[in-house]
Design a protein around this motif. Structure first.
Motif, PDB file in Angstrom:
ATOM      1  N   CYS A  88       0.796  -1.230   0.000  1.00  0.00           N
ATOM      2  CA  CYS A  88       0.000   0.000   0.000  1.00  0.00           C
ATOM      3  C   CYS A  88       0.825   1.276   0.000  1.00  0.00           C
ATOM      4  CB  CYS A  88      -0.891   0.045   1.235  1.00  0.00           C
ATOM      5  SG  CYS A  88      -2.305  -1.008   1.129  1.00  0.00           S
ATOM      6  N   THR A  89       0.232   2.280  -0.609  1.00  0.00           N
ATOM      7  CA  THR A  89       0.728   3.652  -0.552  1.00  0.00           C
ATOM      8  C   THR A  89      -0.454   4.540  -0.204  1.00  0.00           C
ATOM      9  OG1 THR A  89       2.426   3.256  -2.224  1.00  0.00           O
ATOM     10  CG2 THR A  89       1.769   5.542  -1.883  1.00  0.00           C
ATOM     11  N   TYR A  90      -0.275   5.369   0.807  1.00  0.00           N
ATOM     12  CA  TYR A  90      -1.303   6.350   1.160  1.00  0.00           C
ATOM     13  C   TYR A  90      -1.144   7.542   0.226  1.00  0.00           C
ATOM     14  CZ  TYR A  90      -3.903   9.816   3.827  1.00  0.00           C
ATOM     15  OH  TYR A  90      -4.791  10.800   4.202  1.00  0.00           O
ATOM     16  N   ALA A  91      -2.249   8.011  -0.329  1.00  0.00           N
ATOM     17  CA  ALA A  91      -2.233   9.127  -1.282  1.00  0.00           C
ATOM     18  C   ALA A  91      -2.973  10.315  -0.682  1.00  0.00           C
ATOM     19  CB  ALA A  91      -2.869   8.703  -2.599  1.00  0.00           C
ATOM     20  N   PRO A  92      -2.240  11.192   0.026  1.00  0.00           N
ATOM     21  CA  PRO A  92      -2.880  12.377   0.624  1.00  0.00           C
ATOM     22  C   PRO A  92      -3.105  13.444  -0.453  1.00  0.00           C
ATOM     23  CG  PRO A  92      -0.549  12.402   1.100  1.00  0.00           C
ATOM     24  CD  PRO A  92      -0.817  11.138   0.319  1.00  0.00           C
ATOM     25  N   ILE A  93      -4.271  13.452  -1.027  1.00  0.00           N
ATOM     26  CA  ILE A  93      -4.557  14.325  -2.160  1.00  0.00           C
ATOM     27  C   ILE A  93      -4.429  15.790  -1.731  1.00  0.00           C
ATOM     28  CG2 ILE A  93      -6.221  14.876  -3.977  1.00  0.00           C
ATOM     29  CD1 ILE A  93      -5.163  11.903  -3.871  1.00  0.00           C
ATOM     30  N   PRO A  94      -3.671  16.567  -2.492  1.00  0.00           N
ATOM     31  CA  PRO A  94      -3.446  17.985  -2.125  1.00  0.00           C
ATOM     32  C   PRO A  94      -4.582  18.891  -2.600  1.00  0.00           C
ATOM     33  CG  PRO A  94      -2.161  17.446  -4.065  1.00  0.00           C
ATOM     34  CD  PRO A  94      -2.851  16.170  -3.636  1.00  0.00           C
ATOM     35  N   TYR A  95      -5.795  18.640  -2.067  1.00  0.00           N
ATOM     36  CA  TYR A  95      -6.933  19.471  -2.430  1.00  0.00           C
ATOM     37  C   TYR A  95      -6.691  20.911  -1.988  1.00  0.00           C
ATOM     38  CZ  TYR A  95      -9.593  15.170  -3.177  1.00  0.00           C
ATOM     39  OH  TYR A  95     -10.028  13.957  -3.626  1.00  0.00           O
ATOM     40  N   SER A  96      -7.140  21.838  -2.792  1.00  0.00           N
ATOM     41  CA  SER A  96      -7.037  23.254  -2.461  1.00  0.00           C
ATOM     42  C   SER A  96      -8.120  23.617  -1.454  1.00  0.00           C
ATOM     43  CB  SER A  96      -7.217  24.094  -3.731  1.00  0.00           C
ATOM     44  OG  SER A  96      -7.396  25.443  -3.405  1.00  0.00           O
ATOM     45  N   PRO A  97      -7.801  24.502  -0.513  1.00  0.00           N
ATOM     46  CA  PRO A  97      -8.844  24.954   0.416  1.00  0.00           C
ATOM     47  C   PRO A  97      -9.840  25.919  -0.247  1.00  0.00           C
ATOM     48  CG  PRO A  97      -6.776  26.041   0.908  1.00  0.00           C
ATOM     49  CD  PRO A  97      -6.492  25.027  -0.171  1.00  0.00           C
ATOM     50  N   GLU A  98      -9.611  26.248  -1.496  1.00  0.00           N
ATOM     51  CA  GLU A  98     -10.514  27.134  -2.223  1.00  0.00           C
ATOM     52  C   GLU A  98     -11.814  26.403  -2.548  1.00  0.00           C
ATOM     53  OE1 GLU A  98      -9.683  30.322  -2.705  1.00  0.00           O
ATOM     54  OE2 GLU A  98      -7.802  29.849  -1.697  1.00  0.00           O
ATOM     55  N   LEU A  99     -12.906  27.081  -2.434  1.00  0.00           N
ATOM     56  CA  LEU A  99     -14.195  26.467  -2.717  1.00  0.00           C
ATOM     57  C   LEU A  99     -14.396  26.198  -4.200  1.00  0.00           C
ATOM     58  CD1 LEU A  99     -16.522  28.414  -0.261  1.00  0.00           C
ATOM     59  CD2 LEU A  99     -15.547  26.136  -0.013  1.00  0.00           C
ATOM     60  N   SER A 100     -13.505  26.688  -5.042  1.00  0.00           N
ATOM     61  CA  SER A 100     -13.637  26.449  -6.480  1.00  0.00           C
ATOM     62  C   SER A 100     -13.509  24.965  -6.825  1.00  0.00           C
ATOM     63  CB  SER A 100     -12.584  27.245  -7.245  1.00  0.00           C
ATOM     64  OG  SER A 100     -11.282  26.835  -6.864  1.00  0.00           O
ATOM     65  N   GLY A 101     -12.925  24.179  -5.945  1.00  0.00           N
ATOM     66  CA  GLY A 101     -12.772  22.755  -6.199  1.00  0.00           C
ATOM     67  C   GLY A 101     -13.986  21.930  -5.831  1.00  0.00           C
ATOM     68  N   ILE A 102     -15.002  22.579  -5.264  1.00  0.00           N
ATOM     69  CA  ILE A 102     -16.194  21.863  -4.804  1.00  0.00           C
ATOM     70  C   ILE A 102     -17.313  22.052  -5.827  1.00  0.00           C
ATOM     71  CG2 ILE A 102     -17.918  21.750  -2.956  1.00  0.00           C
ATOM     72  CD1 ILE A 102     -15.698  22.570  -1.027  1.00  0.00           C
ATOM     73  N   ALA A 103     -18.093  20.987  -6.046  1.00  0.00           N
ATOM     74  CA  ALA A 103     -19.197  21.028  -7.007  1.00  0.00           C
ATOM     75  C   ALA A 103     -20.264  22.026  -6.563  1.00  0.00           C
ATOM     76  CB  ALA A 103     -19.803  19.642  -7.162  1.00  0.00           C
ATOM     77  N   ALA A 104     -21.141  22.377  -7.477  1.00  0.00           N
ATOM     78  CA  ALA A 104     -22.199  23.364  -7.214  1.00  0.00           C
ATOM     79  C   ALA A 104     -23.111  22.945  -6.059  1.00  0.00           C
ATOM     80  CB  ALA A 104     -23.014  23.599  -8.477  1.00  0.00           C
ATOM     81  N   ASP A 105     -23.221  21.629  -5.785  1.00  0.00           N
ATOM     82  CA  ASP A 105     -24.087  21.189  -4.687  1.00  0.00           C
ATOM     83  C   ASP A 105     -23.466  21.450  -3.319  1.00  0.00           C
ATOM     84  OD1 ASP A 105     -22.179  19.163  -4.364  1.00  0.00           O
ATOM     85  OD2 ASP A 105     -23.565  17.529  -4.816  1.00  0.00           O
ATOM     86  N   PRO A 126     -16.857  16.770  -4.622  1.00  0.00           N
ATOM     87  CA  PRO A 126     -15.750  17.408  -5.341  1.00  0.00           C
ATOM     88  C   PRO A 126     -16.214  17.836  -6.729  1.00  0.00           C
ATOM     89  CG  PRO A 126     -15.053  15.336  -4.332  1.00  0.00           C
ATOM     90  CD  PRO A 126     -16.549  15.398  -4.216  1.00  0.00           C
ATOM     91  N   GLY A 127     -15.709  18.956  -7.175  1.00  0.00           N
ATOM     92  CA  GLY A 127     -16.015  19.440  -8.514  1.00  0.00           C
ATOM     93  C   GLY A 127     -14.947  19.029  -9.501  1.00  0.00           C
ATOM     94  N   ALA A 128     -15.067  19.528 -10.702  1.00  0.00           N
ATOM     95  CA  ALA A 128     -14.136  19.167 -11.779  1.00  0.00           C
ATOM     96  C   ALA A 128     -12.692  19.474 -11.402  1.00  0.00           C
ATOM     97  CB  ALA A 128     -14.525  19.895 -13.063  1.00  0.00           C
TER      98      ALA A 128
END
Length: 138
Positions: free
Chosen positions: A95-112, A116-118
């Motif tokens: 195994c490898t843990y993959a800590p995804i570097p999501y941005s804290p910006e709300l632009s990464g979140i879907a309209a709902d 996660p968004g596109a």
């Protein structure tokens, strides 16, 4: 259950993305950790997977559809589950843990405001692809 139902086949690599439903479903941390371990075991034994990437749970504390204090609490549970997932990855040689570097910006979140968004999917896909290709340090 779906993995058990699949016919046996060989795969080099598997990417596992789970956890949000476990966080919101209030599953016990110990049960969830054991389920992650069993998924890894099934992937390696039944499907011959040599490398399993365990993808981190998205930053639920940033999901605007969740009102506080629920957002804070579910975000805390997601972070705790990520620590547990990393501990499984650290104990399992495949195994490898993959800590995804999501941005804290709300632009990464879907309209709902909950999924996660596109942009988040792009970051996730790029990061995991780099890990698989050996271009990102664990």
């Amino acid at each position: 259950d779906r993995l058990h139902a699949m016919p046996q086949e060989e795969f080099d690599t598997a990417v596992v993305s789970i956890g949000v439903n476990d966080v919101t479903g209030l599953n016990r941390a110990s049960t969830w950790t054991e389920n992650v371990r069993l998924i890894v075991q099934l992937l390696t034994e039944k499907f011959g997977v040599r490398r399993v990437y365990l993808s981190s749970i998205p930053p639920m504390h940033l999901f605007p559809a969740l009102p506080n204090p629920l957002r804070w609490w579910l975000g805390l549970r997601a972070k705790q589950f990520n620590v547990l997932m990393k501990s499984v990855a650290d104990r399992e040689a495949s195994c490898t843990y993959a800590p995804i570097p999501y941005s804290p910006e709300l632009s990464g979140i879907a309209a709902d405001g909950f999924h996660p968004g596109a942009e988040a999917y792009r970051v996730w896909g790029d990061y995991v692809a780099e890990l698989i290709q050996g271009g990102v340090a664990e």
